[in-house]
Design a protein around this motif. Structure first.
Motif, PDB file in Angstrom:
ATOM      1  N   GLY A  19      36.128  41.046  38.779  1.00 55.73           N
ATOM      2  CA  GLY A  19      35.787  42.404  38.346  1.00 55.73           C
ATOM      3  C   GLY A  19      36.654  43.399  39.096  1.00 55.73           C
ATOM      4  O   GLY A  19      37.875  43.259  39.183  1.00 55.73           O
ATOM      5  N   GLY A  20      35.990  44.376  39.683  1.00 58.70           N
ATOM      6  CA  GLY A  20      36.689  45.489  40.310  1.00 58.70           C
ATOM      7  C   GLY A  20      37.679  45.080  41.386  1.00 58.70           C
ATOM      8  O   GLY A  20      38.752  45.656  41.497  1.00 58.70           O
ATOM      9  N   ARG A  71      30.417  42.586  35.383  1.00 65.46           N
ATOM     10  CA  ARG A  71      30.032  41.197  35.652  1.00 65.46           C
ATOM     11  C   ARG A  71      28.529  41.102  35.426  1.00 65.46           C
ATOM     12  O   ARG A  71      27.773  41.994  35.833  1.00 65.46           O
ATOM     13  CB  ARG A  71      30.399  40.817  37.087  1.00 65.46           C
ATOM     14  CG  ARG A  71      31.899  40.751  37.312  1.00 65.46           C
ATOM     15  CD  ARG A  71      32.284  40.527  38.754  1.00 65.46           C
ATOM     16  NE  ARG A  71      31.841  41.617  39.609  1.00 65.46           N
ATOM     17  CZ  ARG A  71      30.844  41.541  40.470  1.00 65.46           C
ATOM     18  NH1 ARG A  71      30.191  40.410  40.654  1.00 65.46           N
ATOM     19  NH2 ARG A  71      30.498  42.587  41.190  1.00 65.46           N
ATOM     20  N   LYS A 122      23.796  44.521  38.780  1.00 62.69           N
ATOM     21  CA  LYS A 122      24.341  45.483  37.817  1.00 62.69           C
ATOM     22  C   LYS A 122      23.236  46.235  37.069  1.00 62.69           C
ATOM     23  O   LYS A 122      23.508  47.228  36.392  1.00 62.69           O
ATOM     24  CB  LYS A 122      25.261  44.786  36.820  1.00 62.69           C
ATOM     25  CG  LYS A 122      26.559  44.281  37.443  1.00 62.69           C
ATOM     26  CD  LYS A 122      27.512  45.426  37.750  1.00 62.69           C
ATOM     27  CE  LYS A 122      28.764  44.953  38.472  1.00 62.69           C
ATOM     28  NZ  LYS A 122      29.618  46.069  38.902  1.00 62.69           N
ATOM     29  N   ALA A 127      32.785  38.691  27.994  1.00 60.52           N
ATOM     30  CA  ALA A 127      33.876  39.434  28.643  1.00 60.52           C
ATOM     31  C   ALA A 127      34.793  40.069  27.602  1.00 60.52           C
ATOM     32  O   ALA A 127      35.084  39.475  26.568  1.00 60.52           O
ATOM     33  CB  ALA A 127      34.668  38.499  29.543  1.00 60.52           C
ATOM     34  N   ILE A 128      35.230  41.277  27.889  1.00 59.62           N
ATOM     35  CA  ILE A 128      36.134  42.010  26.990  1.00 59.62           C
ATOM     36  C   ILE A 128      37.459  42.220  27.732  1.00 59.62           C
ATOM     37  O   ILE A 128      37.455  42.721  28.859  1.00 59.62           O
ATOM     38  CB  ILE A 128      35.540  43.398  26.642  1.00 59.62           C
ATOM     39  CG1 ILE A 128      34.173  43.220  25.972  1.00 59.62           C
ATOM     40  CG2 ILE A 128      36.484  44.194  25.755  1.00 59.62           C
ATOM     41  CD1 ILE A 128      33.435  44.523  25.739  1.00 59.62           C
ATOM     42  N   GLN A 185      40.526  43.881  29.273  1.00 61.56           N
ATOM     43  CA  GLN A 185      40.521  45.282  29.710  1.00 61.56           C
ATOM     44  C   GLN A 185      41.285  46.203  28.753  1.00 61.56           C
ATOM     45  O   GLN A 185      40.883  47.354  28.549  1.00 61.56           O
ATOM     46  CB  GLN A 185      41.080  45.398  31.125  1.00 61.56           C
ATOM     47  CG  GLN A 185      40.638  46.680  31.785  1.00 61.56           C
ATOM     48  CD  GLN A 185      41.105  46.822  33.199  1.00 61.56           C
ATOM     49  OE1 GLN A 185      42.233  46.489  33.529  1.00 61.56           O
ATOM     50  NE2 GLN A 185      40.257  47.339  34.065  1.00 61.56           N
ATOM     51  N   LEU A 233      38.979  47.763  26.320  1.00 59.89           N
ATOM     52  CA  LEU A 233      37.844  48.577  26.772  1.00 59.89           C
ATOM     53  C   LEU A 233      37.931  50.053  26.370  1.00 59.89           C
ATOM     54  O   LEU A 233      36.905  50.659  26.035  1.00 59.89           O
ATOM     55  CB  LEU A 233      37.657  48.460  28.286  1.00 59.89           C
ATOM     56  CG  LEU A 233      36.912  47.221  28.768  1.00 59.89           C
ATOM     57  CD1 LEU A 233      36.782  47.245  30.291  1.00 59.89           C
ATOM     58  CD2 LEU A 233      35.522  47.139  28.139  1.00 59.89           C
ATOM     59  N   LEU A 243      34.213  51.091  39.252  1.00 59.13           N
ATOM     60  CA  LEU A 243      35.390  51.433  38.443  1.00 59.13           C
ATOM     61  C   LEU A 243      35.035  51.781  37.003  1.00 59.13           C
ATOM     62  O   LEU A 243      35.635  52.679  36.412  1.00 59.13           O
ATOM     63  CB  LEU A 243      36.368  50.246  38.429  1.00 59.13           C
ATOM     64  CG  LEU A 243      37.336  50.128  39.600  1.00 59.13           C
ATOM     65  CD1 LEU A 243      38.136  48.840  39.490  1.00 59.13           C
ATOM     66  CD2 LEU A 243      38.277  51.327  39.646  1.00 59.13           C
ATOM     67  N   VAL A 244      34.062  51.049  36.442  1.00 55.90           N
ATOM     68  CA  VAL A 244      33.728  51.271  35.032  1.00 55.90           C
ATOM     69  C   VAL A 244      33.387  52.740  34.781  1.00 55.90           C
ATOM     70  O   VAL A 244      33.824  53.333  33.792  1.00 55.90           O
ATOM     71  CB  VAL A 244      32.576  50.330  34.601  1.00 55.90           C
ATOM     72  CG1 VAL A 244      31.908  50.807  33.322  1.00 55.90           C
ATOM     73  CG2 VAL A 244      33.105  48.908  34.430  1.00 55.90           C
ATOM     74  N   GLU A 270      36.623  54.743  34.755  1.00 59.44           N
ATOM     75  CA  GLU A 270      37.429  54.422  33.559  1.00 59.44           C
ATOM     76  C   GLU A 270      36.869  55.147  32.333  1.00 59.44           C
ATOM     77  O   GLU A 270      37.617  55.722  31.538  1.00 59.44           O
ATOM     78  CB  GLU A 270      37.396  52.907  33.298  1.00 59.44           C
ATOM     79  CG  GLU A 270      38.164  52.085  34.320  1.00 59.44           C
ATOM     80  CD  GLU A 270      37.863  50.591  34.278  1.00 59.44           C
ATOM     81  OE1 GLU A 270      38.467  49.847  35.066  1.00 59.44           O
ATOM     82  OE2 GLU A 270      37.002  50.168  33.474  1.00 59.44           O
TER      83      GLU A 270
HETATM   84  N1  UDP Z   1      36.076  44.486  33.226  1.00 60.21           N
HETATM   85  C1  UDP Z   1      36.779  44.105  32.111  1.00 60.21           C
HETATM   86  N2  UDP Z   1      36.142  43.347  31.158  1.00 60.21           N
HETATM   87  C2  UDP Z   1      34.859  42.941  31.290  1.00 60.21           C
HETATM   88  C3  UDP Z   1      34.146  43.348  32.445  1.00 60.21           C
HETATM   89  C4  UDP Z   1      34.772  44.106  33.393  1.00 60.21           C
HETATM   90  O1  UDP Z   1      37.950  44.452  31.953  1.00 60.21           O
HETATM   91  O2  UDP Z   1      34.351  42.265  30.401  1.00 60.21           O
HETATM   92  C5  UDP Z   1      36.744  45.304  34.282  1.00 60.21           C
HETATM   93  C6  UDP Z   1      36.443  46.794  34.197  1.00 60.21           C
HETATM   94  O3  UDP Z   1      37.347  47.454  33.360  1.00 60.21           O
HETATM   95  C7  UDP Z   1      36.564  47.226  35.651  1.00 60.21           C
HETATM   96  C8  UDP Z   1      36.201  45.986  36.439  1.00 60.21           C
HETATM   97  O4  UDP Z   1      36.299  44.879  35.556  1.00 60.21           O
HETATM   98  O5  UDP Z   1      37.894  47.595  35.934  1.00 60.21           O
HETATM   99  C9  UDP Z   1      34.808  46.068  37.021  1.00 60.21           C
HETATM  100  O6  UDP Z   1      34.832  46.904  38.133  1.00 60.21           O
HETATM  101  P1  UDP Z   1      33.554  47.649  38.721  1.00 60.21           P
HETATM  102  O7  UDP Z   1      34.005  48.398  39.934  1.00 60.21           O
HETATM  103  O8  UDP Z   1      32.880  48.451  37.671  1.00 60.21           O
HETATM  104  O9  UDP Z   1      32.548  46.473  39.114  1.00 60.21           O
HETATM  105  P2  UDP Z   1      32.713  45.274  40.178  1.00 60.21           P
HETATM  106  O10 UDP Z   1      33.238  44.106  39.423  1.00 60.21           O
HETATM  107  O11 UDP Z   1      33.631  45.734  41.260  1.00 60.21           O
HETATM  108  O12 UDP Z   1      31.325  45.025  40.660  1.00 60.21           O
END
Ligand code: UDP
Length: 457
Positions: free
Chosen positions: A46-47, A251, A256, A320-321, A323, A326, A347-348, A351
């Motif tokens: 993820g992030g 994730r 979450k 999962a999608i 990025q 998104l 990050l979400v 974004e």
């Molecule tokens: N993300 C993605 N596809 C998914 C899930 C998450 O591309 O199906 C990316 C999302 O764009 C973001 C990151 O994973 O950049 C998740 O970061 P976030 O800080 O929100 O959460 P973390 O994973 O650090 O808990």
């Protein structure tokens, strides 16, 4: 370390040198437990993966070569992956291939460190800085710092004791091994980088760390990818045919808080029957197969809640999608909801804001700083489905409000960029050009690696 190496390091990093700090040419970035190239949205991708990938690329654009060292997860997988930009991802053995728990990876860290050193010697290169991500990699950088006498930074992304303080009661806490490992990583590295003042305050409240060791550098967003786009086209591309979309992604894990969002949607639909025909909640992230058991567990938990609340026609779990797709989901949505129990940054949320979409988020960690309540979206107490339902209803009901929040969200989100992050990190690399003189190093310098990691707090 051979004589030539020692001489090289000593010459480059003498803290008494009269000349200014030499330029940073090469950085060893450590991300042992997860590869920056991994598909996002799984249990451990993820992030942090985004951070390592984007920061490394942005540093490379500043003429800093970056080698990212990660554990080889796939038998026969590529060893070195480079895209010609100055970033190489180097996969090294640490225990058997295949998924391993964090505790198992911990057991194999000495092997990983040995392979990094072998790689460095074979290539005949030196690194000017070490930069570790997450506690496991923080232990690796602490040990390499000792071996190579090179300044090192660690960034935890999340911290066990902070996470435990926010976990819902039914979720097992993070291990003492991790919490102790984090303390050792704090002691054994020169600088701890945090994303914002809340993360710094959490760190200071739960760990022994001198304030002077902590540096705040916010995260970034790919503002070329996450930019406003035509809403109608975005809705077409994602095959959305209902009037309203609430979107969330991440994730799939209990922290979450996606269950809160599902319950909030149930409340909303119970209060407003007409929305049953016109409202969809889509949640991206997670795997639906079984090679990611922990994610599967939360995924099936969410499926159960959706079934039991009779929401099968209104809520979809998408998996999962990629990025790159998104921005369409963010742009198509009336609002993006980040209902987490804890996020050090989130990050979400940023974004979605950069895409021009209002964000409704839990008022916790970095979310409470990036989302401006009533300006770029709304903040709600964690786990409060009623408050969440009320805020979502406000955005759905008032398109002028939604547009106003979206415009302010875009203005706010556009401030974050990875090139800014790289500039700040490079400045930190330069500022801390010699090993810290505090007693902190001593606590890991003397004992062997295993002893150091076994220290108690
Ligand atoms: N993300 C993605 N596809 C998914 C899930 C998450 O591309 O199906 C990316 C999302 O764009 C973001 C990151 O994973 O950049 C998740 O970061 P976030 O800080 O929100 O959460 P973390 O994973 O650090 O808990």
């Amino acid at each position: 370390m051979n004589e030539r190496n020692s001489a090289g390091w000593d010459h480059q990093h003498s803290s008494h040198s009269a000349s200014p700090t030499p330029p940073i040419r090469r950085v060893a970035m450590i991300s042992v437990h997860t590869c920056p190239l991994a598909n996002l949205g799984g249990k451990d991708a993820g992030g942090m993966n985004v951070y390592v990938r984007q920061l490394s690329r942005a540093l490379a654009s500043c003429n800093i070569a970056v080698d990212v060292f990660t554990r080889q997860r796939f038998a026969g997988g590529p060893r070195i992956v480079g895209d010609g930009s100055g970033v190489r991802v180097i996969h090294l053995d640490a225990g058997p291939t295949g998924p391993l728990s964090k505790e198992e990876i911990y057991e194999h860290l000495p092997e990983f460190i040995k392979h990094i050193e072998e790689f460095r010697r074979t290539e005949g290169i030196y690194y000017d800085r070490l930069h570790g991500h997450y506690w496991l990699s923080g232990l690796v950088t602490a040990e390499l710092r000792r071996l190579w006498q090179v300044p090192s930074l660690v960034m935890f992304h999340t911290l066990a004791r902070v996470k435990n303080a926010h976990l819902p009661p039914e979720v097992p806490p993070e291990s003492e091994l991790r919490a102790n490992g984090e303390q050792c990583a704090i002691d054994g590295n020169d600088i701890v980088v945090v994303a914002n003042r809340r993360e710094r305050d959490d760190l200071l409240a739960h760990y022994r760390v001198p304030l002077g060791k902590v540096v705040i550098v916010p995260l970034g967003v790919d503002i070329e990818l996450f930019a406003p786009r035509d809403r109608a086209l975005a809705r077409q591309r994602i095959n959305l045919d209902s009037e309203h979309l609430i979107f969330s992604v991440g994730r799939i894990e209990p922290l979450k808080g996606f269950d809160t969002l599902v319950r909030a949607t149930a409340l909303l639909l119970a209060r407003r029957h007409a929305l049953r025909q016109s409202l969809q909640l889509w949640i991206g992230g997670g795997k639906i197969d079984h090679d990611d058991p922990a994610s599967g567990t939360e995924m099936s938990h969410l499926h159960q809640i959706i079934e039991s609340l009779g929401l099968a026609n209104n809520v979809r779990l998408l998996g999962a999608i990629p990025q790159e797709q998104l921005p369409d989901f963010y742009a198509a949505a009336d609002c993006v909801v980040v209902p987490s129990h804890y996020e050090s940054f989130g990050l979400v949320a940023v974004e979605a804001m950069a895409t021009g979409t209002p964000v409704i988020a839990s008022d916790v960690g970095g979310l409470g700083l990036s989302v401006k309540d009533g300006v770029t979206g709304f903040l709600v107490p964690t786990g409060d489905e009623s408050a969440l339902a009320n805020r979502i209803a406000r955005v759905l009901d008032d398109s002028a409000l939604r547009q106003r929040l979206g415009a302010a969200a875009f203005a706010e989100g556009a401030h974050y960029s990875w090139s800014r992050v790289a500039e700040r990190i490079e400045a930190v690399y330069e500022k801390f050009g010699s090993l810290s003189r505090s007693g902190s190093l001593v606590s890991v310098a003397t004992p062997t690696y295993a002893t150091a990691c076994g220290c108690s707090t």
